[in-house]
Scaffold this motif. Structure first.
Motif, PDB file in Angstrom:
ATOM      1  N   SER A 122      -6.870   6.782   0.844  1.00  0.00           N
ATOM      2  CA  SER A 122      -5.588   7.060   1.494  1.00  0.00           C
ATOM      3  C   SER A 122      -4.404   6.639   0.634  1.00  0.00           C
ATOM      4  O   SER A 122      -3.330   7.259   0.698  1.00  0.00           O
ATOM      5  CB  SER A 122      -5.518   6.351   2.856  1.00  0.00           C
ATOM      6  OG  SER A 122      -5.611   4.946   2.692  1.00  0.00           O
ATOM      7  N   VAL A 123      -4.582   5.608  -0.203  1.00  0.00           N
ATOM      8  CA  VAL A 123      -3.477   5.129  -1.038  1.00  0.00           C
ATOM      9  C   VAL A 123      -3.383   5.904  -2.343  1.00  0.00           C
ATOM     10  O   VAL A 123      -2.339   6.487  -2.662  1.00  0.00           O
ATOM     11  CB  VAL A 123      -3.625   3.617  -1.323  1.00  0.00           C
ATOM     12  CG1 VAL A 123      -2.575   3.152  -2.342  1.00  0.00           C
ATOM     13  CG2 VAL A 123      -3.486   2.817  -0.040  1.00  0.00           C
ATOM     14  N   PHE A 167      -4.584  -2.161  -0.127  1.00  0.00           N
ATOM     15  CA  PHE A 167      -5.111  -1.369   0.986  1.00  0.00           C
ATOM     16  C   PHE A 167      -4.862  -2.165   2.263  1.00  0.00           C
ATOM     17  O   PHE A 167      -5.515  -3.176   2.511  1.00  0.00           O
ATOM     18  CB  PHE A 167      -6.607  -1.075   0.804  1.00  0.00           C
ATOM     19  CG  PHE A 167      -6.957  -0.616  -0.582  1.00  0.00           C
ATOM     20  CD1 PHE A 167      -6.250   0.411  -1.190  1.00  0.00           C
ATOM     21  CD2 PHE A 167      -7.976  -1.226  -1.300  1.00  0.00           C
ATOM     22  CE1 PHE A 167      -6.555   0.832  -2.480  1.00  0.00           C
ATOM     23  CE2 PHE A 167      -8.287  -0.815  -2.588  1.00  0.00           C
ATOM     24  CZ  PHE A 167      -7.573   0.215  -3.181  1.00  0.00           C
ATOM     25  N   TYR A 184      -2.212   3.855   5.233  1.00  0.00           N
ATOM     26  CA  TYR A 184      -2.569   3.477   3.858  1.00  0.00           C
ATOM     27  C   TYR A 184      -3.552   2.304   3.885  1.00  0.00           C
ATOM     28  O   TYR A 184      -3.184   1.160   3.620  1.00  0.00           O
ATOM     29  CB  TYR A 184      -1.300   3.100   3.082  1.00  0.00           C
ATOM     30  CG  TYR A 184      -0.167   4.061   3.291  1.00  0.00           C
ATOM     31  CD1 TYR A 184      -0.223   5.358   2.783  1.00  0.00           C
ATOM     32  CD2 TYR A 184       0.969   3.690   4.006  1.00  0.00           C
ATOM     33  CE1 TYR A 184       0.806   6.258   2.999  1.00  0.00           C
ATOM     34  CE2 TYR A 184       2.011   4.581   4.215  1.00  0.00           C
ATOM     35  CZ  TYR A 184       1.923   5.862   3.719  1.00  0.00           C
ATOM     36  OH  TYR A 184       2.952   6.744   3.937  1.00  0.00           O
ATOM     37  N   HIS A 239       1.189   4.109  -2.955  1.00  0.00           N
ATOM     38  CA  HIS A 239       0.940   5.506  -2.585  1.00  0.00           C
ATOM     39  C   HIS A 239       2.047   6.412  -3.128  1.00  0.00           C
ATOM     40  O   HIS A 239       1.770   7.423  -3.784  1.00  0.00           O
ATOM     41  CB  HIS A 239       0.858   5.625  -1.066  1.00  0.00           C
ATOM     42  CG  HIS A 239       0.665   7.021  -0.558  1.00  0.00           C
ATOM     43  ND1 HIS A 239      -0.559   7.621  -0.494  1.00  0.00           N
ATOM     44  CD2 HIS A 239       1.553   7.932  -0.096  1.00  0.00           C
ATOM     45  CE1 HIS A 239      -0.430   8.853  -0.012  1.00  0.00           C
ATOM     46  NE2 HIS A 239       0.848   9.064   0.244  1.00  0.00           N
ATOM     47  N   SER A 270       0.832  -1.209   0.000  1.00  0.00           N
ATOM     48  CA  SER A 270       0.000   0.000   0.000  1.00  0.00           C
ATOM     49  C   SER A 270       0.867   1.260   0.000  1.00  0.00           C
ATOM     50  O   SER A 270       0.561   2.238  -0.694  1.00  0.00           O
ATOM     51  CB  SER A 270      -0.937   0.012   1.209  1.00  0.00           C
ATOM     52  OG  SER A 270      -0.200  -0.035   2.430  1.00  0.00           O
ATOM     53  N   GLN A 288      -5.260  -2.994   5.772  1.00  0.00           N
ATOM     54  CA  GLN A 288      -6.248  -2.715   6.815  1.00  0.00           C
ATOM     55  C   GLN A 288      -5.626  -2.549   8.203  1.00  0.00           C
ATOM     56  O   GLN A 288      -6.245  -1.979   9.101  1.00  0.00           O
ATOM     57  CB  GLN A 288      -7.291  -3.845   6.861  1.00  0.00           C
ATOM     58  CG  GLN A 288      -8.114  -3.979   5.588  1.00  0.00           C
ATOM     59  CD  GLN A 288      -8.868  -2.704   5.241  1.00  0.00           C
ATOM     60  OE1 GLN A 288      -9.475  -2.070   6.099  1.00  0.00           O
ATOM     61  NE2 GLN A 288      -8.812  -2.309   3.960  1.00  0.00           N
ATOM     62  N   SER A 339      -7.046   2.449   2.560  1.00  0.00           N
ATOM     63  CA  SER A 339      -8.216   2.553   1.692  1.00  0.00           C
ATOM     64  C   SER A 339      -7.809   3.120   0.337  1.00  0.00           C
ATOM     65  O   SER A 339      -6.684   3.602   0.162  1.00  0.00           O
ATOM     66  CB  SER A 339      -9.267   3.469   2.329  1.00  0.00           C
ATOM     67  OG  SER A 339      -8.763   4.796   2.427  1.00  0.00           O
ATOM     68  N   PHE A 340      -8.738   3.063  -0.625  1.00  0.00           N
ATOM     69  CA  PHE A 340      -8.488   3.644  -1.939  1.00  0.00           C
ATOM     70  C   PHE A 340      -8.164   5.131  -1.814  1.00  0.00           C
ATOM     71  O   PHE A 340      -7.267   5.646  -2.485  1.00  0.00           O
ATOM     72  CB  PHE A 340      -9.707   3.440  -2.842  1.00  0.00           C
ATOM     73  CG  PHE A 340      -9.533   3.997  -4.225  1.00  0.00           C
ATOM     74  CD1 PHE A 340      -8.828   3.297  -5.191  1.00  0.00           C
ATOM     75  CD2 PHE A 340     -10.053   5.244  -4.560  1.00  0.00           C
ATOM     76  CE1 PHE A 340      -8.650   3.821  -6.469  1.00  0.00           C
ATOM     77  CE2 PHE A 340      -9.884   5.784  -5.830  1.00  0.00           C
ATOM     78  CZ  PHE A 340      -9.173   5.062  -6.786  1.00  0.00           C
TER      79      PHE A 340
END
Length: 481
Positions: free
Chosen positions: A237-238, A225, A232, A78, A74, A227, A234-235
């Protein structure tokens, strides 16, 4: 030749070449304009390599692989994917228009460009002061370089901090933009060579199955993603925050003003292509975070991941010690390639956009810009003397706030041809910065990219609403305060 002798010979050879390039730059620097943006006689390919090296720097080469080590795929997506797309998009959208408007007003800095576009000294001063948030990135680079120095030479980190500062400041004081561009070209070529070597050297840790190797570390570690990550997960946040913030980061003074080095709009395509290709290759350095994790290294201090990985890989063999010297020296060059650009931009900005507008008497701008460099250096060392545990997040708080404030005024200034009322862009800038600080420092959102993206989206909504409300207004000037 012993490894110890080779280490000092290569280091002093590198220092000598940098000083020679700075001397060449000094001979071509005659005034503050030449110090800030050169004399518009540099090749677009040279400017492109200079920019790619400035963007990548210590963050990509030293600090960000630690986020990949800690958070997995993730974090790589990012910084490496979403961030690269943000960089490319920003220059495709803004480069030609920014160069055209910058040349029309002979702008040397972002705040000066803001002044020429919106004709308001108070708004320009606001931008000049918030651009001082770039000092947080100076701190990141100083800390990162000092960590590398302690891996290369037997010295304390604080001693290394001072030595890095003295070296970079001395050659930038000599040649300004030319020293920055010439040395960055040398450093950029060194960085490319090391990136390719380290990428292929460590690829063995994937054992022919990258996805399987990452899943062996942990299921979340191998997910786009993560968890279990606070940064990082979720879609949004990434990918969304990575793209939006990096797009906005291209508005930093030491980055977007590279466009003003170009001779004309004809050079923009070559400049963008060079930046995109070289910058994409640099992101391969993020893979060192995966390699360090897959090698089984247990590293408590995230910011030291690259140093510890390199010492693990090359520190135990005779030939490896020679390779290690060149790699560490190149990573130091990566940090200096951004630090010198920020210093040139900050010193030119303070002189042109804060001191001169507020001073009652005119001063020698070139001399003053060099004194400002010294002041910035002192502040940077004070902040870096006892750095926070995660220097990457500390730097992001500052520069992402600058990005949140800058996006609407610069983006609208380039793309919207009609008159824009001052309250529209000033309100958007204040809202973007204020919400970023509120969400990050008060609400407690851990990832500064997320808080900055919230601020940017809010500032865009405010700005677009203001444009819609003022569509029918007659074209007129705002006046100066």
């Amino acid at each position: 030749m012993s490894a110890e002798f080779f280490k000092y010979a290569l280091t002093f050879g590198y220092v000598g070449v940098v000083y020679w390039l700075s001397y060449v730059g000094m001979r071509r620097t005659r005034d503050v304009e030449g110090f800030a943006i050169g004399n518009k006689d540099m090749s677009p390919y040279l400017v492109g390599i200079t920019l790619a090296a400035s963007i990548s720097s210590t963050a990509t080469f030293v600090i960000n692989p630690g986020f990949v080590y800690e958070h997995g795929l993730s974090a790589y997506l990012h910084f490496g994917v979403a961030g690269s797309l943000g960089i490319l998009s920003a220059f495709l959208v803004l480069a030609r228009g920014f160069l055209r408007l910058g040349e029309a007003g002979s702008a040397l800095t972002i705040p000066q460009w803001i002044y020429y576009r919106y004709n308001h000294r108070g708004f320009s001063l606001f931008f000049a002061f918030i651009n001082l948030l770039s000092i947080t990135f100076v701190v990141l680079i100083l800390v990162g370089c000092s960590l590398l120095m302690t891996g290369l030479f037997p010295m304390e980190q604080k001693t290394a901090l001072v030595l890095v500062l003295l070296f970079v400041f001395s050659y930038v004081l000599m040649g300004g933009t030319y020293a920055h561009a010439y040395t960055n070209t040398l450093q950029g070529i060194m960085m490319l060579a090391v990136t390719v070597v380290l990428f292929f050297q460590g690829f063995k840790y994937f054992a022919g199955d990258p996805a399987g190797a990452l899943r062996a570390v942990g299921e979340d570690y191998a997910q786009a993603f993560n968890q279990s990550s606070s940064l990082y997960f979720s879609f949004f946040s990434v990918f969304v925050s990575g793209f939006v913030v990096t797009f906005a980061l291209m508005l930093q003074p030491h980055i977007l003003t590279k466009v003003l080095y170009l001779r004309s709009e004809k050079d923009v395509g070559k400049f963008i292509a060079t930046t995109a290709v070289v910058g994409s290759l640099f992101t391969l350095m993020l893979m060192l975070g995966f390699y360090a994790r897959l090698a089984g290294l247990e590293i408590d201090a995230q910011d030291t991941v690259v140093r510890e990985y390199l010492l693990h890989e090359f520190g135990s063999s005779a030939w490896g010690e020679y390779v290690l010297v060149f790699i560490f020296l190149t990573l130091l060059a990566a940090g200096m390639s951004t630090l010198d650009g920020i210093l040139v931009a900050l010193s030119a900005m303070v002189v042109n956009d804060i001191v001169k507008p507020l001073a009652s008497e005119a001063s020698n701008g070139l001399v003053l810009s060099r004194w400002v460099l010294i002041a910035v250096g002192i502040v940077g060392v004070v902040l870096a003397w006892n750095p926070p545990p995660l220097i990457g997040l500390f730097a992001q708080k500052g520069v992402y706030g600058l990005a949140a404030a800058s996006l609407v005024p610069v983006l609208f200034g380039v793309l919207v041809r009609r008159h824009i009322p001052l309250w529209v862009v000033a309100g958007a800038a204040g809202l973007g910065l204020g919400l970023h600080l509120f969400f990050n420092l008060i609400v407690g959102i851990a990832n500064p990219a997320i808080s900055a993206t919230y601020g940017i989206f809010a500032s865009l909504v405010f700005g677009l609403g203001g444009l819609a409300l003022t569509r029918g207004e007659a074209r007129h000037g705002e006046g100066e305060v």
